[in-house]
Scaffold this active site. Structure first.
Site: not given
Length: 314
Positions: A146, A148, A168, A226-227, A256, A275-276
């Site tokens: 995508g 990113i 995907r 990502a996550r 988190e 997460h920065i």
């Protein structure tokens, strides 16, 4: 009549948005229940605040009320309850921080390759030759092509790396020079640096597990922007401990923040940041511009950008 926008954003941001030519009326929301504005606003502008994750949060009655549109300032909507997607229209801030996150990823690649801290000398006795790693000639594998992924790909190609990717949809990447591979297994077989840039969905949960980590190249470097849920963290630690994976740069974890004393805080083969990578405070102007452009489209009767597909969850 002006549109009413109920916003979770900071006052300065809201004042700027109120200057849009359509002259929207900006109203504040209750921080502990931002969804409660559904009965008095046309648009709900939200951010992933703790209230959305509270265990007791239930679908309000009625929802979505009078809302025509929910706009998430964040890219992912996994942070919010499932019923959020029952709004007539949900869009997100995709692309706003892509360049910043890509810079973070490339910085992580260089930090791992060169490891300047390890070769820094602090006395004459330490002066001597040391071998540095390379970025040029290596392979960067991107899982998720995508905004990113594309931004990282452009940078990687400019640095002389080979860039391979998997997506995907199977559609060709927007960046010339990127080679698509058939699946994530093939990608990790070949990549020196593996970037995770996929949304958090049921399909991507623990995508990186023992089986996938068993296929990585010796010394490979995993980067997760990502996550946290995309990685099975127990499997990650096992792969790092037994040497299957060389290093991991993690900007996201599950949960988190991690509990105090978690092994990832102090693991010698892990760089953990809180997460920065989006550098979100410095790209607020980009988010404002995106929302203003989408608002212009909306008042013209046109579709705004980056509509979330409830079936896919992103």
């Amino acid at each position: 009549m002006s549109l009413i926008i109920a916003s979770q954003m900071e006052p300065d941001f809201n004042r700027s948005l109120a200057r849009h030519p359509s002259a929207p009326v900006l109203i504040d929301v209750a921080e502990d229940a931002p969804w409660s504005a559904a009965d008095e606003a046309d648009i709900l502008l939200i951010r992933p605040s703790p209230a959305w994750r509270a265990p007791e949060v239930r679908r309000p009655a009625p929802w979505p009320g009078r809302l025509k549109w929910v706009y998430s300032a964040s890219v992912g909507v996994d942070f919010y309850p499932d019923w959020l997607l029952d709004a007539p229209l949900v869009t997100c801030g995709r692309g706003v921080a892509s360049e910043e996150i890509a810079d973070y990823a490339i910085a992580a690649i260089y930090a791992h390759a060169k490891n300047l801290d390890a070769v820094t000398v602090r006395s004459r006795a330490q002066w001597g030759p040391a071998q540095l790693g390379r970025v040029s000639g290596t392979t960067i594998g991107i899982i998720g092509m995508g905004a990113i992924g594309a931004a990282v790909a452009r940078r990687g190609l400019a640095l002389g790396a080979q860039v391979i990717g998997v997506r995907r949809s199977g559609a060709q990447p927007s960046v010339p020079g990127v080679q698509l591979v058939g699946d994530v297994g093939t990608l990790v077989d070949e990549a020196d640096h593996i970037l995770l840039a996929v949304p958090a969905t049921a399909q991507t949960r623990h995508l990186v597990d023992d089986a996938l980590l068993a296929r990585v190249r010796p010394g490979a470097h995993l980067i997760n922007v990502a996550r946290g849920s995309v990685v099975d963290q127990a499997a990650l630690v096992r792969a790092l401990d037994d040497g299957r994976l060389g290093f991991a740069t993690l900007d996201v974890t599950d949960p988190e923040p991690l509990p105090e004393g978690h092994v990832l805080y102090t693991h010698p083969r892990v760089r953990l940041t809180p997460h920065i990578s989006s550098n979100y405070q410095l790209v607020r102007h980009r988010l404002l511009e995106k929302i203003q452009d989408d608002l212009t489209r909306f008042v013209r009767g046109e579709a705004p950008s980056d509509i979330v597909d409830p079936a896919r969850g992103y």
